[in-house]
Motif scaffolding. Structure first.
Motif, PDB file in Angstrom:
ATOM      1  N   MET A 184      -9.402  70.631  51.533  1.00 53.54           N
ATOM      2  CA  MET A 184      -8.988  69.226  51.629  1.00 53.54           C
ATOM      3  C   MET A 184      -7.468  69.104  51.687  1.00 53.54           C
ATOM      4  O   MET A 184      -6.923  68.254  52.390  1.00 53.54           O
ATOM      5  N   VAL A 185      -6.784  69.976  50.966  1.00 56.38           N
ATOM      6  CA  VAL A 185      -5.320  69.943  50.928  1.00 56.38           C
ATOM      7  C   VAL A 185      -4.729  70.639  52.156  1.00 56.38           C
ATOM      8  O   VAL A 185      -3.705  70.206  52.703  1.00 56.38           O
ATOM      9  N   TYR A 186      -5.389  71.698  52.607  1.00 53.25           N
ATOM     10  CA  TYR A 186      -4.862  72.548  53.681  1.00 53.25           C
ATOM     11  C   TYR A 186      -4.629  71.811  54.994  1.00 53.25           C
ATOM     12  O   TYR A 186      -3.643  72.071  55.703  1.00 53.25           O
ATOM     13  N   ALA A 187      -5.522  70.911  55.363  1.00 51.69           N
ATOM     14  CA  ALA A 187      -5.537  70.344  56.714  1.00 51.69           C
ATOM     15  C   ALA A 187      -4.212  69.709  57.127  1.00 51.69           C
ATOM     16  O   ALA A 187      -3.753  69.891  58.266  1.00 51.69           O
TER      17      ALA A 187
ATOM     18  N   VAL B 278      -1.029  80.142  59.733  1.00 50.02           N
ATOM     19  CA  VAL B 278      -1.752  78.889  59.517  1.00 50.02           C
ATOM     20  C   VAL B 278      -3.236  79.062  59.855  1.00 50.02           C
ATOM     21  O   VAL B 278      -4.119  78.657  59.097  1.00 50.02           O
ATOM     22  N   ILE B 279      -3.524  79.665  61.005  1.00 50.84           N
ATOM     23  CA  ILE B 279      -4.919  79.884  61.400  1.00 50.84           C
ATOM     24  C   ILE B 279      -5.590  80.885  60.468  1.00 50.84           C
ATOM     25  O   ILE B 279      -6.759  80.727  60.090  1.00 50.84           O
ATOM     26  N   VAL B 280      -4.860  81.907  60.057  1.00 55.48           N
ATOM     27  CA  VAL B 280      -5.407  82.925  59.151  1.00 55.48           C
ATOM     28  C   VAL B 280      -5.825  82.296  57.820  1.00 55.48           C
ATOM     29  O   VAL B 280      -6.918  82.548  57.309  1.00 55.48           O
ATOM     30  N   VAL B 281      -4.962  81.453  57.255  1.00 58.89           N
ATOM     31  CA  VAL B 281      -5.274  80.804  55.978  1.00 58.89           C
ATOM     32  C   VAL B 281      -6.490  79.891  56.127  1.00 58.89           C
ATOM     33  O   VAL B 281      -7.381  79.863  55.267  1.00 58.89           O
ATOM     34  N   GLY B 282      -6.548  79.143  57.230  1.00 58.11           N
ATOM     35  CA  GLY B 282      -7.678  78.253  57.461  1.00 58.11           C
ATOM     36  C   GLY B 282      -8.993  79.008  57.533  1.00 58.11           C
ATOM     37  O   GLY B 282      -9.998  78.610  56.924  1.00 58.11           O
ATOM     38  N   MET B 283      -8.996  80.115  58.253  1.00 57.33           N
ATOM     39  CA  MET B 283     -10.213  80.914  58.348  1.00 57.33           C
ATOM     40  C   MET B 283     -10.552  81.586  57.024  1.00 57.33           C
ATOM     41  O   MET B 283     -11.727  81.727  56.669  1.00 57.33           O
ATOM     42  N   ALA B 284      -9.533  82.007  56.279  1.00 64.24           N
ATOM     43  CA  ALA B 284      -9.770  82.657  54.986  1.00 64.24           C
ATOM     44  C   ALA B 284     -10.495  81.716  54.029  1.00 64.24           C
ATOM     45  O   ALA B 284     -11.361  82.142  53.255  1.00 64.24           O
ATOM     46  N   LEU B 285     -10.144  80.440  54.081  1.00 66.62           N
ATOM     47  CA  LEU B 285     -10.759  79.462  53.191  1.00 66.62           C
ATOM     48  C   LEU B 285     -12.112  78.983  53.715  1.00 66.62           C
ATOM     49  O   LEU B 285     -13.113  78.999  53.008  1.00 66.62           O
ATOM     50  N   ALA B 286     -12.137  78.552  54.993  1.00 68.30           N
ATOM     51  CA  ALA B 286     -13.305  77.868  55.528  1.00 68.30           C
ATOM     52  C   ALA B 286     -14.358  78.796  56.114  1.00 68.30           C
ATOM     53  O   ALA B 286     -15.557  78.536  55.985  1.00 68.30           O
ATOM     54  N   SER B 287     -13.932  79.849  56.795  1.00 70.26           N
ATOM     55  CA  SER B 287     -14.876  80.707  57.503  1.00 70.26           C
ATOM     56  C   SER B 287     -15.262  81.952  56.710  1.00 70.26           C
ATOM     57  O   SER B 287     -16.211  82.639  57.081  1.00 70.26           O
ATOM     58  N   LEU B 288     -14.530  82.254  55.660  1.00 75.21           N
ATOM     59  CA  LEU B 288     -14.755  83.514  54.945  1.00 75.21           C
ATOM     60  C   LEU B 288     -15.134  83.282  53.484  1.00 75.21           C
ATOM     61  O   LEU B 288     -16.262  83.545  53.077  1.00 75.21           O
TER      62      LEU B 288
ATOM     63  N   LEU C 130      -7.391  64.257  59.119  1.00 73.63           N
ATOM     64  CA  LEU C 130      -8.211  63.367  58.300  1.00 73.63           C
ATOM     65  C   LEU C 130      -9.684  63.745  58.403  1.00 73.63           C
ATOM     66  O   LEU C 130     -10.399  63.817  57.392  1.00 73.63           O
ATOM     67  N   TYR C 131     -10.139  64.022  59.610  1.00 74.50           N
ATOM     68  CA  TYR C 131     -11.516  64.441  59.852  1.00 74.50           C
ATOM     69  C   TYR C 131     -11.825  65.743  59.118  1.00 74.50           C
ATOM     70  O   TYR C 131     -12.885  65.895  58.481  1.00 74.50           O
ATOM     71  N   PHE C 132     -10.917  66.679  59.174  1.00 79.70           N
ATOM     72  CA  PHE C 132     -11.032  67.971  58.481  1.00 79.70           C
ATOM     73  C   PHE C 132     -11.198  67.743  56.978  1.00 79.70           C
ATOM     74  O   PHE C 132     -12.100  68.308  56.341  1.00 79.70           O
ATOM     75  N   SER C 133     -10.328  66.931  56.397  1.00 80.96           N
ATOM     76  CA  SER C 133     -10.358  66.689  54.956  1.00 80.96           C
ATOM     77  C   SER C 133     -11.628  65.965  54.516  1.00 80.96           C
ATOM     78  O   SER C 133     -12.177  66.248  53.449  1.00 80.96           O
ATOM     79  N   LEU C 134     -12.094  65.036  55.349  1.00 79.93           N
ATOM     80  CA  LEU C 134     -13.305  64.287  55.000  1.00 79.93           C
ATOM     81  C   LEU C 134     -14.516  65.204  54.915  1.00 79.93           C
ATOM     82  O   LEU C 134     -15.334  65.080  53.996  1.00 79.93           O
ATOM     83  N   MET C 135     -14.640  66.137  55.854  1.00 83.13           N
ATOM     84  CA  MET C 135     -15.773  67.066  55.808  1.00 83.13           C
ATOM     85  C   MET C 135     -15.689  67.987  54.589  1.00 83.13           C
ATOM     86  O   MET C 135     -16.695  68.248  53.923  1.00 83.13           O
TER      87      MET C 135
END
Length: 463
Positions: A344-347, A365-375, A432-437
């Motif tokens: 929620m904070v990352y987006a 930036v992409i690495v951190v996003g995948m580390a949290l959301a995809s991994l 905003l869409y990212f954080s809402l999900m």
């Protein structure tokens, strides 16, 4: 409904658990490792398929199948065909989940790997729009649909199989192998694409993009060979034996009528949908839309986002088992909640930093996003999802719930994000869409039970 929360209760359950009993024997351990390898390969196949398509949609499909569209509209059209696969996934989940709960996990695992492998390979054989016109994207849509049918049951089937094979005390760690499989598929797709995009533009457009899709048949054949020699899970075998014993006593004995309300009967199902939304939407934005946004909209060199996906996939071999271990140590709920909060904070800073177009910034930036959301979050979800459901309808309920959550979030996320970008012309709407999900997953954790160490042969759901 009793939910086991303490180590003492977990140990008591383990003593009479079907998976623990089989794992205690040499043949059981051999079957466990074979099932683990099979689930790893199958999930790698599924996620290689989807990662290949996600990268292709962001990098090349606009030029191959939608050459007359503007860059933004080509990206939108490419992710529209991406969404078709997610529409098919709940259908596959219902069909194959029903088969899996009645005839066993193994038969479904064989069918799905054939379906996915054939569909992905055939995508690599579709002629371009310049050759057959509108039939090119039409064929792409059809194959995405059949690919989605298989994928709708593959992920849940592998998750159920591993969860039902795993020793109780290490169920979180073992179940995270499913996430390792997804990470391996993403890594393979990124590695192949990183090699392919080094080609000259003409060769890439003409035939180079086909290489990743055609090569996926190797994984499918390896997984199929292993799955033909799999043994059914100990939990399903015990369930089958119990049913046969009941039938021996009476020809037909109707189960007692369930007097619970609709919400009580379906609570675990809707909790899984909410948890899935919090994971799958941010995941496909991080590893799908961001790649296309950086390559097609920000016009950064295509190798930059592909390199980021590759690095994240390598780190995933550390992040995923760590997330599984944390869920074994501290519980599924609190670990999942922390990941959702971080997403929620990352987006917001993420999309702001991407606009710099600097590779040294874009890649982390992409690495951190995948580390949290995809991994990480996915590594926790595997065991929690299996434990939420009772043995009677575990496969079908979990498969449908996951795919419903997926189509609401992940399946449509890149398409919705591309539409928001086209409408607003700015990244704030996507953030905003990212954080809402992510917040949907965060809120769901407050309603979901802690299930760590639960006996998987219990017939009723945990919630």
């Amino acid at each position: 409904m009793t939910v086991h929360k303490t180590a003492d209760i977990s140990a008591a359950v383990a003593a009479e658990n079907a998976a623990d009993a089989r794992f205690a024997t040499p043949s059981g351990r051999k079957a466990f490792w074979r099932a683990t390898l099979s689930c790893w390969l199958g999930t790698a196949m599924e996620y290689a398929d989807f990662a290949l398509y996600g990268l292709a949609a962001g990098i090349i499909f606009g030029d191959v199948f939608f050459p007359n569209a503007t860059p933004t509209m080509a990206l939108l059209s490419s992710f529209a065909t991406w969404s078709v696969g997610f529409i098919a996934r709940p259908i596959g989940a219902v069909l194959f989940g029903w088969i899996g709960d009645r005839h066993g996990r193994k038969v479904v695992m064989i069918i799905t790997i054939i379906l996915m492998g054939a569909s992905t390979t055939l995508i690599g054989l579709i002629p371009s729009y310049a050759t057959i016109g509108v039939w090119a994207p039409t064929c792409l849509v059809i194959l995405r649909f059949t690919q989605g049918l298989g994928a709708g049951a593959e992920l849940s089937g592998g998750t159920v199989m591993l969860g039902e094979y795993a020793p109780t005390q290490r169920r979180g760690l073992v179940s995270s192998v499913i996430a390792l499989g997804s990470n391996s598929g993403t890594l393979l797709a990124a590695l192949v694409w990183l090699i392919v995009v080094q080609m000259d533009p003409q060769s890439l457009l003409a035939w180079g993009w086909r290489i990743p899709f055609l090569s996926s048949v190797l994984i499918a054949l390896a997984a199929l060979w292993i799955r033909r020699h799999l043994r059914e899970t100990p939990v399903f075998e015990q369930r089958k034996a119990e049913l046969e014993a009941q039938r021996a006593e009476t020809l037909k004995q109707a189960e007692p009528q369930d007097t619970r309300s609709f919400w009580q009967r379906s609570r675990a199902f809707w909790l899984m949908v909410g948890l899935r939304i919090g994971e799958n939407g941010p995941s496909y934005l991080a590893q799908g839309f961001m790649v296309g946004y950086v390559a097609k909209v920000l016009m950064v060199d295509k190798s930059v986002p592909t390199t980021a996906v590759l690095i994240a996939s390598l780190l995933g071999f550390l992040i995923i088992p760590l997330a599984g271990l944390l869920s074994d140590r501290f519980g599924r709920r609190v670990t999942y909640r922390c990941f959702c909060l971080l997403l929620m904070v990352y987006a917001w800073p993420a999309f702001s930093l991407l606009d710099s177009r600097e590779p040294a910034i874009v890649i982390p930036v992409i690495v951190v996003g995948m580390a949290l959301a995809s991994l990480g979050i996915f590594g926790v979800q595997a065991a929690w999802g299996v434990e939420l459901f009772g043995v009677r309808h575990r496969y079908s309920k979990m498969a449908v719930a996951k795919e419903l959550g997926s189509i609401i979030s992940g399946g449509t996320a890149p398409l919705v994000a591309a539409a928001l970008l086209s409408y607003t012309g700015h990244w704030w709407s996507i953030a905003l869409y990212f954080s809402l999900m992510a917040s949907v997953g965060f809120i769901t954790t407050f309603f979901a039970p802690e299930t760590r160490g639960r006996d998987l042969n219990l017939p009723e759901d945990a919630a």
